[in-house]
Design a protein around this motif. Sequence first.
Motif, PDB file in Angstrom:
ATOM      1  N   ASP A  40       0.849  -1.185   0.000  1.00 16.45           N
ATOM      2  CA  ASP A  40       0.000   0.000   0.000  1.00 16.45           C
ATOM      3  C   ASP A  40       0.888   1.240   0.000  1.00 16.45           C
ATOM      4  O   ASP A  40       2.112   1.121   0.071  1.00 16.45           O
ATOM      5  N   PRO A  41       0.331   2.432  -0.104  1.00 17.33           N
ATOM      6  CA  PRO A  41       1.156   3.640  -0.169  1.00 17.33           C
ATOM      7  C   PRO A  41       2.038   3.874   1.053  1.00 17.33           C
ATOM      8  O   PRO A  41       3.011   4.599   0.967  1.00 17.33           O
ATOM      9  N   TRP A  47       6.198   5.302  -3.115  1.00 12.37           N
ATOM     10  CA  TRP A  47       5.594   6.390  -2.347  1.00 12.37           C
ATOM     11  C   TRP A  47       6.422   6.781  -1.130  1.00 12.37           C
ATOM     12  O   TRP A  47       6.314   7.876  -0.626  1.00 12.37           O
TER      13      TRP A  47
END
Length: 75
Positions: A40-41, A47
């Motif tokens: 995920d980010p 990111w």
Amino acid sequence: MKADTHPDYHMIKVQMTDGTVFETRSTWGKEGDTLALDIDPKSHPAWTGGTRQVDQGGRVAQFNKRFGGLSLKKS
């Protein structure tokens, strides 16, 4: 309009890699299922600013690194 052409759109829970959970609507799974994310980010290097393999240079830089010491001078 045709009947039964659209998928079932319902509420699911999404669990992030750090354990936080939020609810959203999706066509994934069944009503009330939990989707556990692997990336995920908060954890992906794209990111978070982690190291990247792209910094090694392009084709010309690789050629110069390999053959840069050679010269065409006659001895």
